[in-house]
Enzyme design. Sequence first.
Site, PDB file in Angstrom:
ATOM      1  CB  CYS A  86      -0.711   0.050   1.043  1.00  0.00           C
ATOM      2  SG  CYS A  86      -2.000   1.525   1.390  1.00  0.00           S
ATOM      3  CB  CYS A 126      -0.872   2.228   4.486  1.00  0.00           C
ATOM      4  SG  CYS A 126      -1.859   1.674   3.716  1.00  0.00           S
ATOM      5  CG  ASP A 127       3.294   0.917   4.090  1.00  0.00           C
ATOM      6  OD1 ASP A 127       2.685   1.811   5.465  1.00  0.00           O
ATOM      7  OD2 ASP A 127       3.287   0.201   3.928  1.00  0.00           O
TER       8      ASP A 127
END
Length: 327
Positions: free
Chosen positions: A134, A137-138
């Site tokens: 992701c 997200c990261d």
Amino acid sequence: MTIENVIIIGSGPAGFTAGLYTARAQLNPLLITGNEIGGQVALTHEIENYPGFPEGLPGPELVERFQKQAERFGTRIEYDYVNEVDFHRHPFIVRTQSGKEYQARSVIVSTGATPRKLQVPGEEELTGRGVSYCGTCDGFFFRGKEVVVVGGGDSAIEEGIFLTRFATKVTVIHRRDELRASKILQKRAFENEKMDFIWDTVVESINAGENNAVASVTLRNVKTGEIREFPTDGVFIFIGHVPNSQIFEGQLEMKDGYVVTNKYMHTSVPGVFAAGEIQDNRFRQVASSVGQGTMAAMEAEKFLAELEDKGYEQVRAEMLGLELAGA
Ligand SMILES: Cc1cc2nc3c(=O)[nH]c(=O)nc-3n(C[C@H](O)[C@H](O)[C@H](O)COP(=O)(O)OP(=O)(O)OC[C@H]3O[C@@H](n4cnc5c(N)ncnc54)[C@H](O)[C@@H]3O)c2cc1C
């Protein structure tokens, strides 16, 4: 025990839409979210192709809007995970991880899909330590670093472009010699100075460095067989999805892991409907999942009205095109 009119399993675009429609139809639906509220959309940094939002919007914001609209009309949300269903009896039974058991007259399955794993050494151990599925997200953790993206479809290229906001270099590793991504995304990627491509190549392993975080990947050229080590700080994997259908094994007809539906979103069990990526490995879009959620909800509504008039055995027989003994 109360018998629910309709239980919706999954909180992606298909599930929230089914919630919206069944709630507006006064069916008082119960939606069980699963572990990822909003499903894959929550993992997407920007949705540009969902109609009504000409400027695009962040995935998490779209999820918030879906949920708000479903709740506005009375969808009840349970933050739980379904680990067992029994569709062999009616009312159907739905059991959750927290130990709850529900009975339902109808069920809408919208459990979607989760990212496919590479299944190479190092992947599991280094997930969260440089391996990610992701970008949204990261990506932030890779500010000023170099990363690789594995895959060649829309998600891989879209997320790869997004990662150039943080990383100094994004190298796409693709097992073929051309991308599958849409032409518009390909053009953006090829024009992006921070993006690089390694063709005809697969990842053989993901390797840790001194601090037990990703330090390199071992690559194999599928044409020449050449093996080499490629240093990197992060590995983002976008190689497709697997449907979340394990709990429906032996309950619903399936093909290649996907729940089989007819064009009205009916599964093999009358009263159980399915919508979104759990039954669709072709379109796989927010808009198509929303459309299928709508169809499943409208069919559930029709089913419940007939159920009240005729009872389950009669409705079931009619839906399956069977003659009822003695009817
Ligand atoms: C990185 C990325 C970028 C994307 N970009 C776009 C884009 O730009 N435009 C576009 O149209 N589409 C895009 N997509 C695809 C889009 O997100 C999906 O097509 C869509 O989310 C599918 O919706 P769905 O409701 O079927 O399932 P999902 O979104 O997969 O949601 C499944 C839901 O089911 C729940 N669930 C699973 N198992 C259980 C269980 N046992 N019990 C209870 N709940 C359960 C999960 O928690 C989740 O809430 C992208 C996808 C990804 C991964």
